[in-house]
Design an enzyme around this catalytic site. Structure first.
Site, PDB file in Angstrom:
ATOM      1  N   HIS A  14       0.848  -1.190   0.000  1.00 18.60           N
ATOM      2  CA  HIS A  14       0.000   0.000   0.000  1.00 18.60           C
ATOM      3  C   HIS A  14       0.882   1.237   0.000  1.00 18.60           C
ATOM      4  O   HIS A  14       2.109   1.145   0.078  1.00 18.60           O
ATOM      5  CB  HIS A  14      -0.966   0.007   1.196  1.00 18.60           C
ATOM      6  CG  HIS A  14      -0.362   0.403   2.505  1.00 18.60           C
ATOM      7  ND1 HIS A  14      -1.064   1.047   3.498  1.00 18.60           N
ATOM      8  CD2 HIS A  14       0.889   0.255   3.005  1.00 18.60           C
ATOM      9  CE1 HIS A  14      -0.276   1.270   4.535  1.00 18.60           C
ATOM     10  NE2 HIS A  14       0.905   0.789   4.271  1.00 18.60           N
ATOM     11  N   CYS A  23       6.109   6.631   3.893  1.00 17.23           N
ATOM     12  CA  CYS A  23       4.899   5.828   3.653  1.00 17.23           C
ATOM     13  C   CYS A  23       4.048   6.336   2.496  1.00 17.23           C
ATOM     14  O   CYS A  23       3.063   5.698   2.127  1.00 17.23           O
ATOM     15  CB  CYS A  23       4.065   5.728   4.928  1.00 17.23           C
ATOM     16  SG  CYS A  23       4.893   4.785   6.217  1.00 17.23           S
ATOM     17  N   HIS A  27       4.962   0.406  -0.549  1.00 19.07           N
ATOM     18  CA  HIS A  27       5.728  -0.480   0.327  1.00 19.07           C
ATOM     19  C   HIS A  27       4.798  -1.585   0.810  1.00 19.07           C
ATOM     20  O   HIS A  27       3.605  -1.540   0.563  1.00 19.07           O
ATOM     21  CB  HIS A  27       6.342   0.289   1.509  1.00 19.07           C
ATOM     22  CG  HIS A  27       5.331   0.913   2.415  1.00 19.07           C
ATOM     23  ND1 HIS A  27       4.649   2.077   2.103  1.00 19.07           N
ATOM     24  CD2 HIS A  27       4.865   0.519   3.626  1.00 19.07           C
ATOM     25  CE1 HIS A  27       3.816   2.374   3.082  1.00 19.07           C
ATOM     26  NE2 HIS A  27       3.919   1.446   4.025  1.00 19.07           N
ATOM     27  N   HIS A  29       3.642  -4.764   3.856  1.00 17.76           N
ATOM     28  CA  HIS A  29       3.587  -5.195   5.250  1.00 17.76           C
ATOM     29  C   HIS A  29       3.166  -6.658   5.303  1.00 17.76           C
ATOM     30  O   HIS A  29       2.432  -7.137   4.433  1.00 17.76           O
ATOM     31  CB  HIS A  29       2.546  -4.393   6.049  1.00 17.76           C
ATOM     32  CG  HIS A  29       2.876  -2.960   6.220  1.00 17.76           C
ATOM     33  ND1 HIS A  29       3.857  -2.523   7.070  1.00 17.76           N
ATOM     34  CD2 HIS A  29       2.337  -1.855   5.650  1.00 17.76           C
ATOM     35  CE1 HIS A  29       3.916  -1.199   7.026  1.00 17.76           C
ATOM     36  NE2 HIS A  29       3.006  -0.773   6.164  1.00 17.76           N
ATOM     37  N   HIS A  67      -1.679 -10.349  -0.899  1.00 12.95           N
ATOM     38  CA  HIS A  67      -0.796 -10.201  -2.051  1.00 12.95           C
ATOM     39  C   HIS A  67      -1.362  -9.253  -3.110  1.00 12.95           C
ATOM     40  O   HIS A  67      -1.184  -9.480  -4.309  1.00 12.95           O
ATOM     41  CB  HIS A  67      -0.438 -11.570  -2.642  1.00 12.95           C
ATOM     42  CG  HIS A  67       0.557 -12.301  -1.806  1.00 12.95           C
ATOM     43  ND1 HIS A  67       0.197 -12.965  -0.651  1.00 12.95           N
ATOM     44  CD2 HIS A  67       1.895 -12.441  -1.928  1.00 12.95           C
ATOM     45  CE1 HIS A  67       1.274 -13.500  -0.107  1.00 12.95           C
ATOM     46  NE2 HIS A  67       2.325 -13.190  -0.859  1.00 12.95           N
ATOM     47  N   GLU A 115       0.403  -3.521  11.535  1.00  8.20           N
ATOM     48  CA  GLU A 115       1.242  -3.358  10.341  1.00  8.20           C
ATOM     49  C   GLU A 115       2.625  -3.968  10.588  1.00  8.20           C
ATOM     50  O   GLU A 115       3.253  -4.465   9.660  1.00  8.20           O
ATOM     51  CB  GLU A 115       1.406  -1.879   9.989  1.00  8.20           C
ATOM     52  CG  GLU A 115       0.231  -1.306   9.269  1.00  8.20           C
ATOM     53  CD  GLU A 115       0.522   0.055   8.676  1.00  8.20           C
ATOM     54  OE1 GLU A 115      -0.303   0.501   7.865  1.00  8.20           O
ATOM     55  OE2 GLU A 115       1.537   0.687   9.004  1.00  8.20           O
TER      56      GLU A 115
END
Length: 125
Positions: A14, A23, A27, A29, A67, A115
């Site tokens: 996201h 952010c 990137h 998580h 994914h 996260e």
């Protein structure tokens, strides 16, 4: 009052809109989500809800995001995919599924979205 909690994990990417910092870039998580249910009555087997039934309800929500680039999945094409908004999304989606399965006997008390191992957001009403 009775409570049960189930944990599920998924990996997704996201980026945050209207954010200045790292952010704002794409990137990923390894998310962990805890869904806690609540209810006043147990079923005939003495369960609030079978853990496998809760995992099944969560699976449909997890599978939509696992994914994926979350920003490409509605409602996150418009809504920022923050941990706070993801927690509310799981709360709302799980409640809809549970209402039909339990005729309102069981509802979501809270959802906590991790996260990382050390950062999380919780949504409840």
């Amino acid at each position: 009052m009775f409570e049960v909690t189930v944990e599920e994990t998924f990996a997704a990417g996201h980026y945050l809109r209207n954010y200045k910092g790292k952010c704002e870039n794409p990137h990923g998580h390894n998310y962990k989500v805890l869904v806690t249910l609540q209810g006043r009555e147990l079923d005939k087997a003495g369960l609030l809800l079978d853990f496998k039934d809760l995992k099944s309800a969560m699976k449909s929500v997890v599978d939509r995001l696992d994914h994926q680039m979350i920003n490409d999945v509605p409602p996150f094409t418009e809504l920022n995919p923050s941990a706070e908004n993801l927690a509310k999304y799981f709360y709302d989606e799980s409640n809809v599924l549970l209402k039909s399965v339990t005729d309102g006997r069981v509802w979501v008390k809270s959802v906590t979205m991790f996260e990382t191992d050390t950062t999380n957001a919780t949504y409840y009403q």
